[in-house]
Each structure stands twice: as structure tokens, then as C-alpha cells.
Enzyme design. Structure first.
Site, PDB file in Angstrom:
ATOM      1  N   GLY A  82       0.797  -1.216   0.000  1.00 10.99           N
ATOM      2  CA  GLY A  82       0.000   0.000   0.000  1.00 10.99           C
ATOM      3  C   GLY A  82       0.828   1.265   0.000  1.00 10.99           C
ATOM      4  N   LYS A 126       3.715  -8.753  -7.785  1.00  9.36           N
ATOM      5  CA  LYS A 126       3.646  -7.311  -7.570  1.00  9.36           C
ATOM      6  C   LYS A 126       4.776  -6.588  -8.304  1.00  9.36           C
ATOM      7  CE  LYS A 126       1.105  -7.194  -3.215  1.00  9.36           C
ATOM      8  NZ  LYS A 126       1.097  -6.784  -1.796  1.00  9.36           N
ATOM      9  N   ASN A 192       6.109  -6.041   8.316  1.00  7.64           N
ATOM     10  CA  ASN A 192       6.375  -6.917   9.454  1.00  7.64           C
ATOM     11  C   ASN A 192       7.759  -6.636  10.025  1.00  7.64           C
ATOM     12  OD1 ASN A 192       8.371  -9.164   8.279  1.00  7.64           O
ATOM     13  ND2 ASN A 192       6.809  -8.721   6.728  1.00  7.64           N
ATOM     14  N   CYS A 234      19.336   2.476  15.232  1.00  5.41           N
ATOM     15  CA  CYS A 234      18.920   1.516  14.221  1.00  5.41           C
ATOM     16  C   CYS A 234      17.619   0.870  14.689  1.00  5.41           C
ATOM     17  CB  CYS A 234      20.014   0.473  13.964  1.00  5.41           C
ATOM     18  SG  CYS A 234      20.068  -0.861  15.176  1.00  5.41           S
ATOM     19  N   CYS A 237      17.929  -0.883  18.000  1.00  5.84           N
ATOM     20  CA  CYS A 237      18.232  -0.082  19.194  1.00  5.84           C
ATOM     21  C   CYS A 237      16.997   0.130  20.050  1.00  5.84           C
ATOM     22  CB  CYS A 237      18.809   1.271  18.776  1.00  5.84           C
ATOM     23  SG  CYS A 237      20.510   1.211  18.162  1.00  5.84           S
ATOM     24  N   CYS A 258      -6.128  -9.831   5.841  1.00  3.87           N
ATOM     25  CA  CYS A 258      -5.373  -8.599   5.643  1.00  3.87           C
ATOM     26  C   CYS A 258      -5.818  -7.555   6.659  1.00  3.87           C
ATOM     27  CB  CYS A 258      -5.576  -8.068   4.221  1.00  3.87           C
ATOM     28  SG  CYS A 258      -4.645  -6.568   3.861  1.00  3.87           S
ATOM     29  N   CYS A 316      25.674  -2.547  14.240  1.00  4.88           N
ATOM     30  CA  CYS A 316      25.301  -1.211  14.703  1.00  4.88           C
ATOM     31  C   CYS A 316      26.345  -0.667  15.669  1.00  4.88           C
ATOM     32  CB  CYS A 316      23.923  -1.251  15.365  1.00  4.88           C
ATOM     33  SG  CYS A 316      23.402   0.326  16.111  1.00  4.88           S
TER      34      CYS A 316
END
Length: 418
Positions: A82, A126, A192, A234, A237, A258, A316
Site C-alpha cells: 500500500g 507485484k 512486518n 537503528c 536499538c 489482511c 550497529c
């Protein structure tokens, strides 16, 4: 294709003349109508503009992207959902030089409540659907599909998918002279935490700046975030509360269901993401480190997040050490730049000044008592007296006025008593 359709129409006309059965006539009319529709669609497809041979910054009607010719950059976009699909369209319309698209999902009819994808693209991957639409909008943008082997079962969260993702980011074929890796910016539009952590890991290892975006499951809020390895926090963190609590996010979603989505919220978040992408790539304005969006109250919170010295991501921590070691040299360069700017004398805007107009400091036109000197050029006079020239009444006049007022008051009191 057009010639074949014309031949088919001609055959249908001949067949209609030879058949006298009314039922056959109706069927032939339907077939002829469908062929004519296909012929019209083919003509519209052929109307797509060709690539511009000589790209220039000259503002001309034949080059709709001439105003953004400076945007010959390369961006990597993970997640064509989206937010990602709308962001890809905006970047393509702006004339981004090269765009890498990552996704392993298919277009479904359930996606039609969002922007970009069309019903006839249902069933396509997609990435294929995005390239089909984006190449029609701007064929001058180099679009690359990153489809992993067995793309419907593998994604970047797998070892093979992660290696493919890393190698595509390192590829410098588009700009061989570019320092560092091949891309200028990575945009994450995934839905996610697991995929975000993979992008975070790759960008930390490559010391690559990236932007993260997302929309809440209730579809009424979202955010964008700029992540600079070593300089800002990051994604590991400060993990989300659900993840930090040890809850598996996959248990929060039902398979095949969905989350709620509004094209309005996604369009706003995509617009904010691309706007800050343009500011980062073209180096104008200030890129916000974090910008939220609450649709219920039209609230846009902002904040900055410093890196966590106890971050669980080893890459990091390495970037944080590099940033701290380079800080003295970076500060010295900033001071030198400021000093150089102060030494530069402002250039004269108008060397020819036939009217002898000059700008002076306010203190130069003030008298010794803070009042204006009142000196005018020769030939000019004051139309009205200035406030400084106002003559106050003398002390004797004030005293006589007070005495007269007392006499009047005494006479009035005597009249009342009588």
C-alpha cells in the site's frame, strides 16, 4: 498485433455475411465487439511515449522530467504494498534514475482497496505489475525486478534471499564512479518486524542510510523514519514494545486475513516518505529523523532517537564506534566551513547607483539625545512638525491655568451654599 486484429475483424464480417442463422448473428456481433475493444486497447498501448534520447536539464514540453534532472540517483525499494507501490509511482514520476523493486507476493483482488494496482493485474507478481505500470508512466527510469528463486516461498528473510538482497545493493553497474555501494538510499515499506530487521542488518553491515515507513493495523496512523548507521538509532536499538516483550508478531495476525487499510493514510505516509527522499537525494531543506501521523487528530509528532550503546546488533555497535572516532574531524571541518563563510565579504548587488542611494545603520541617524537629527537633503522640507519639535507649555502657563481652575471651583461652592 494490430494487423492481426484487423484481419480477424475482416474474417468475422465475412462469416457474418455467409451465415443466416439469427443465433449465430448475435454471437458474431459479440465476438466482433470484443475484437474491436482489443483493437482500441492495442492502439492506446502503442500511444506510450518513447524513451528520451538526449536527457537534458532544459525545461521543454517533450521532457516532463527536465525540472528534476538532478534526481539521477538510484533507490532501492523493499515492499510494493500500500505504501511502497505509491512511493514507487511518485519516484518514477519525479524521474528517479534507477529503482530496484523487491517483493515476493502476488496482486490480489483484496488489494484493490489500495492505490496503484488494477483489477486486471490480479494474479501477477507485484514486481511484474509495478514494472508494467511504471514503465508506461516514465520509460526513462531503469526498473529492476529482484525476484528470488521460487519467489513465492522465499523472501529476504531467508539466507538465500538475504544474500541476493545484499549483492543487488552492492551492484554499481548504474554508477561505476559512485563511492560506497551501488544505491543512494534504501526505502523500507514492509509490513512486518522480521523483514525490517533484515533490511536493518543489511544497511548496518554496508553502512547504508535508509528510510523506514509503516502504517498501523487500524489504518489511522503511520510514520516515517530516517536511519543513519552509527549516527541515529537503528531498528534494533529501540524495538517495538510487542517484540521487546518477547511476543511473536506472527501470532497476532490470522493467516489470510489482511489488516485494515485506507488508501488515504497510505497515500499520506507515502507522500511524506518520498518528500523526505527528495530532500535527502537533492540536498535541500532538512530531512526529518522521525515523523508520525495520527489521522484521528491530524497530529504529526516528531522526535530524534540516538543510537543505543547496548544495542543487540553487532554491526550497529561497529558503526557507532566509527561515528565517534570520526567526530573530531567532522566538527573541525564544520568549524572551518563556518569560518570561511564569515570571511567572505558580501558582494555588491548594484554597482551602478545613479541615485546615490545608500543604506546606513540606525545609530547613524540618531541625535545625541536619541532623537533623529531631522537633517534632510537639500531642497526637501518637513510637511508636518516632527514629534521632537513639539513645544511643551511653559511652567508659568501651567501655574496660571491651575489658579483659574481653583477660582471657578470656589465660586461654584459659594453659589451652592447661598
Amino acid at each position: 498485433m494490430e494487423a492481426e486484429l484487423k484481419g480477424l475483424l475482416s474474417d468475422l464480417h465475412s462469416l457474418k455475411d455467409s451465415l443466416r442463422d439469427p443465433s449465430h448473428q448475435e454471437l458474431l456481433d459479440k465476438m466482433r465487439s470484443r475484437v474491436e475493444h482489443l483493437s482500441t486497447a492495442e492502439k492506446l498501448t502503442n500511444m506510450q511515449r518513447s524513451r528520451i534520447k538526449d536527457m537534458s536539464a532544459e525545461v521543454v514540453d517533450s521532457n516532463p522530467y527536465s525540472r528534476l534532472m538532478a534526481l539521477q540517483r538510484m533507490a532501492s525499494l523493499k515492499g510494493i504494498g500500500g505504501v511502497g507501490s505509491v512511493a514507487a509511482e511518485m519516484l518514477t514520476r519525479c524521474g528517479i534514475g534507477r529503482l530496484l523493486l523487491y517483493d515476493y507476493d502476488k496482486v490480489e483482488l483484496a488489494n484493490m482497496n489500495r492505490l496503484f494496482f488494477r483489477p486486471e493485474q490480479a494474479g501477477m507478481t507485484k514486481t511484474d505489475a509495478a514494472v508494467q505500470t511504471l514503465s508506461e508512466l516514465n520509460p526513462d527510469v531503469v526498473l529492476e525486478l529482484i525476484l528470488f528463486p521460487q519467489s513465492y516461498t522465499l523472501n529476504i528473510t531467508t539466507i538465500q534471499g538475504f544474500e541476493t538482497f545484499m549483492s543487488s545493493l552492492k551492484n554499481k553497474s548504474f554508477r561505476p564512479d559512485k563511492e560506497g555501494i551501488g544505491v543512494d538510499l534504501v526505502l523500507s515499506c514492509v509490513d512486518n518486524y522480521e523483514a525490517r530487521m533484515v533490511v536493518n542488518q543489511a544497511c548496518n553491515e554496508l553502512s547504508q542510510t535508509w528510510m523506514e515507513s509503516g502504517v498501523s493495523e487500524n489504518a489511522v496512523s503511520g510514520h516515517i523514519q530516517l536511519l543513519v548507521p552509527g549516527e541515529t538509532a537503528c531498528f534494533a536499538c529501540a524495538p517495538p514494545l510487542v517484540v521487546a516483550s518477547g511476543v511473536d508478531e506472527r501470532t497476532l495476525k490470522r493467516e489470510g486475513v489482511c489488516a485494515a487499510s485506507l488508501p488515504t493514510t497510505m497515500g499520506v505516509v507515502a507522500g511524506l516518505l518520498v518528500q523526505n527522499t527528495l530532500k535527502y537525494l537533492l540536498k535541500f531543506g532538512s530531512v526529518t529523523p522521525y515523523l508520525g501521523y495520527n489521522a484521528l487528530k491530524d497530529f504529526f509528532p516528531t522526535m530524534e532517537m540516538k543510537p543505543n550503546p547496548q544495542c543487540s546488533n553487532a554491526a550497529c555497535l561497529e558503526r557507532q564506534k566509527e561515528y565517534i572516532l570520526a567526530k573530531p574531524a567532522r566538527d573541525a571541518a564544520a568549524r572551518a566551513k563556518m569560518e570561511a563563510e564569515e570571511l567572505v565579504e558580501p558582494e555588491c548587488l548594484h554597482e551602478d547607483n545613479e541615485w546615490s542611494i545608500s543604506v546606513v545603520d540606525d545609530s547613524d541617524v540618531q541625535g545625541p539625545n536619541g532623537s533623529s537629527s531631522g537633517v534632510l537633503p537639500e531642497g526637501l522640507v518637513h510637511e508636518l512638525p516632527s514629534a521632537d519639535e513639539f513645544q511643551k507649555p511653559s511652567v508659568s502657563e501651567e501655574i496660571s491655568t491651575d489658579i483659574d481652575d481653583l477660582e471657578d471651583l470656589r465660586k461654584q461652592l459659594e453659589a451652592l451654599n447661598n
